[in-house]
Design a protein around this motif. Structure first.
Motif, mmCIF file in Angstrom:
data_model
loop_
_atom_site.group_PDB
_atom_site.id
_atom_site.type_symbol
_atom_site.label_atom_id
_atom_site.label_comp_id
_atom_site.label_asym_id
_atom_site.label_seq_id
_atom_site.Cartn_x
_atom_site.Cartn_y
_atom_site.Cartn_z
ATOM 1 N N CYS A 1 0.876 -1.169 0.000
ATOM 2 C CA CYS A 1 0.000 0.000 0.000
ATOM 3 C C CYS A 1 0.914 1.220 0.000
ATOM 4 N N ASP A 2 0.349 2.382 -0.004
ATOM 5 C CA ASP A 2 1.155 3.596 -0.122
ATOM 6 C C ASP A 2 2.237 3.656 0.960
ATOM 7 N N GLY A 3 3.500 3.575 0.527
ATOM 8 C CA GLY A 3 4.618 3.737 1.439
ATOM 9 C C GLY A 3 4.994 2.524 2.240
ATOM 10 N N VAL A 4 4.394 1.379 1.991
ATOM 11 C CA VAL A 4 4.725 0.144 2.725
ATOM 12 C C VAL A 4 5.188 -0.908 1.725
ATOM 13 N N ARG B 1 5.818 6.207 9.308
ATOM 14 C CA ARG B 1 4.781 6.549 8.340
ATOM 15 C C ARG B 1 4.098 7.868 8.704
ATOM 16 N N ALA B 2 3.982 8.141 10.003
ATOM 17 C CA ALA B 2 3.380 9.403 10.440
ATOM 18 C C ALA B 2 4.222 10.594 9.995
ATOM 19 N N LEU B 3 5.517 10.357 9.800
ATOM 20 C CA LEU B 3 6.418 11.408 9.319
ATOM 21 C C LEU B 3 6.478 11.447 7.793
ATOM 22 N N GLY B 4 5.694 10.578 7.143
ATOM 23 C CA GLY B 4 5.679 10.545 5.693
ATOM 24 C C GLY B 4 6.796 9.729 5.079
ATOM 25 N N LYS B 5 7.479 8.928 5.898
ATOM 26 C CA LYS B 5 8.611 8.145 5.393
ATOM 27 C C LYS B 5 8.141 6.755 4.977
ATOM 28 N N PRO B 6 8.559 6.271 3.808
ATOM 29 C CA PRO B 6 8.206 4.900 3.431
ATOM 30 C C PRO B 6 8.894 3.890 4.330
ATOM 31 N N CYS C 1 1.784 -7.783 7.869
ATOM 32 C CA CYS C 1 0.368 -8.018 8.163
ATOM 33 C C CYS C 1 -0.069 -7.199 9.366
ATOM 34 N N ALA C 2 0.751 -7.229 10.412
ATOM 35 C CA ALA C 2 0.425 -6.475 11.614
ATOM 36 C C ALA C 2 0.435 -4.972 11.339
ATOM 37 N N LEU C 3 1.387 -4.518 10.537
ATOM 38 C CA LEU C 3 1.474 -3.098 10.228
ATOM 39 C C LEU C 3 0.246 -2.619 9.456
ATOM 40 N N LEU C 4 -0.217 -3.409 8.515
ATOM 41 C CA LEU C 4 -1.402 -3.025 7.737
ATOM 42 C C LEU C 4 -2.626 -2.883 8.638
ATOM 43 N N VAL C 5 -2.725 -3.740 9.648
ATOM 44 C CA VAL C 5 -3.826 -3.626 10.602
ATOM 45 C C VAL C 5 -3.680 -2.341 11.414
ATOM 46 N N ALA C 6 -2.475 -2.085 11.921
ATOM 47 C CA ALA C 6 -2.240 -0.899 12.753
ATOM 48 C C ALA C 6 -2.455 0.394 11.973
ATOM 49 N N LEU C 7 -2.175 0.372 10.671
ATOM 50 C CA LEU C 7 -2.369 1.564 9.836
ATOM 51 C C LEU C 7 -3.818 1.747 9.406
ATOM 52 N N GLY C 8 -4.658 0.753 9.700
ATOM 53 C CA GLY C 8 -6.064 0.848 9.330
ATOM 54 C C GLY C 8 -6.357 0.478 7.896
ATOM 55 N N VAL C 9 -5.395 -0.149 7.223
ATOM 56 C CA VAL C 9 -5.598 -0.544 5.827
ATOM 57 C C VAL C 9 -6.571 -1.710 5.739
ATOM 58 N N ILE D 1 -1.669 -8.885 0.821
ATOM 59 C CA ILE D 1 -0.258 -9.034 0.437
ATOM 60 C C ILE D 1 -0.106 -10.113 -0.626
ATOM 61 N N ARG D 2 -0.861 -11.197 -0.490
ATOM 62 C CA ARG D 2 -0.769 -12.279 -1.485
ATOM 63 C C ARG D 2 -1.229 -11.799 -2.868
ATOM 64 N N GLU D 3 -2.211 -10.913 -2.888
ATOM 65 C CA GLU D 3 -2.660 -10.367 -4.172
ATOM 66 C C GLU D 3 -1.541 -9.581 -4.847
ATOM 67 N N LYS D 4 -0.758 -8.872 -4.047
ATOM 68 C CA LYS D 4 0.317 -8.046 -4.588
ATOM 69 C C LYS D 4 1.611 -8.839 -4.786
ATOM 70 N N ARG D 5 1.826 -9.830 -3.919
ATOM 71 C CA ARG D 5 3.063 -10.629 -3.942
ATOM 72 C C ARG D 5 2.676 -12.111 -3.809
ATOM 73 N N PRO D 6 2.319 -12.768 -4.910
ATOM 74 C CA PRO D 6 1.694 -14.096 -4.867
ATOM 75 C C PRO D 6 2.558 -15.198 -4.257
ATOM 76 N N TYR D 7 3.880 -15.004 -4.212
ATOM 77 C CA TYR D 7 4.760 -16.083 -3.755
ATOM 78 C C TYR D 7 5.051 -16.043 -2.268
ATOM 79 N N ILE D 8 4.283 -15.306 -1.468
ATOM 80 C CA ILE D 8 4.506 -15.334 -0.025
ATOM 81 C C ILE D 8 4.152 -16.711 0.524
#
Length: 256
Positions: A102-105, A169-174, A191-199, A210-217
């Motif tokens: 997602c944006d910046g992750v 991420r709050a500072l705008g850093k990837p 996975c945990a970060l996406l939950v914490a970011l509200g994604v 993540i599997r949709e974006k990176r199928p070989y996980i």
């Protein structure tokens, strides 16, 4: 992954010991001794990486991603084998070195070259116990949570990494989360970060995304168990609009 690191390293130790025995049977003791030493080191690593022991600090990886000289000497048969093997596998693989979830992750494998590092001077979360931080990336924000391959970071380590990443991420850093190949350890933290970011609402939906974006996980039962434990007791709250007071939730808190 069906076969854990301890089994794979144990098989490698057995192969090296067989080579030692063959050379010794021909009277080539000097040639045989390095194989014996490498075999014994692999046995030690296989034991330390077993889930019942799980001692990644055995290799001595520092918080800055470097290895002390004693570790580079003592564990050289294993450390340099892993680096060479990882570099070759990455070179032969058709997988992308990293993927923006997602944006910046970003999630990916060990950045052994500049091509393996996402753009934007990202903050790096290194989930490997066996691979070094390359000197050319020393100027970037960095957090190391050393974890054996095919094993999972502990729930409290996941929480610590998530809080650190949310601050960046709050500072705008990837943020770039990596393990050896971007298949398991790094995916668990992501996975945990996406939950914490509200994604996403939970880690299971995060894994699907993540599997949709990176199928070989390839997260395994250890990764999922750690995420389930983390989700029960985490301190980090989802980003707005899902922000909740952790005290009001009645959850048990990790001590970090």
């Amino acid at each position: 992954m069906g076969v854990g690191l301890s089994v794979l390293i144990g098989l490698k130790a057995a192969a090296l010991f067989i080579l030692f025995a063959i050379f010794r049977s021909f009277g080539l003791t000097v040639v045989a001794l390095p194989f014996l030493y490498a075999s014994l080191i692999d046995v030690l690593v296989a034991m330390a990486s077993h889930p019942f022991i799980n001692l990644p600090m055995l290799l001595g990886k520092r918080s800055d991603g470097s290895f002390p000289i004693w570790s580079r000497i003592m564990f050289s048969p294993m450390l340099y084998f892993v680096r060479i093997f990882s570099s070759i596998r990455r070179a032969l693989s058709r997988e992308e070195p990293y993927t923006e979830i997602c944006d910046g992750v970003y999630v990916g494998g060990w950045p052994c070259t500049a091509a393996g590092m996402p753009p934007g001077n990202p903050a790096v979360i290194d989930c490997t116990a066996e691979l070094p931080r390359k000197s050319e990336f020393a100027g970037q924000a960095y957090l190391c949570i050393p974890t054996w391959d095919t094993r999972s970071p502990q729930p409290a380590e996941i929480e610590s990494a998530v809080k650190w990443a949310c601050q960046k991420r709050a500072l705008g850093k990837p943020v770039f989360i990596h393990c050896a190949y971007g298949h398991g350890r790094s995916v668990a933290v992501a996975c945990a970060l996406l939950v914490a970011l509200g994604v996403v609402e939970d880690w299971k939906n995060a894994e699907k995304l993540i599997r949709e974006k990176r199928p070989y996980i390839s997260m395994n039962a250890l990764h999922r168990a750690a995420l389930e434990e983390w989700s029960k007791h985490r301190l980090s709250s989802p980003a707005p609009p899902r922000t909740r007071d952790p005290k009001a939730s009645g959850r048990k808190s990790f001590q970090i």
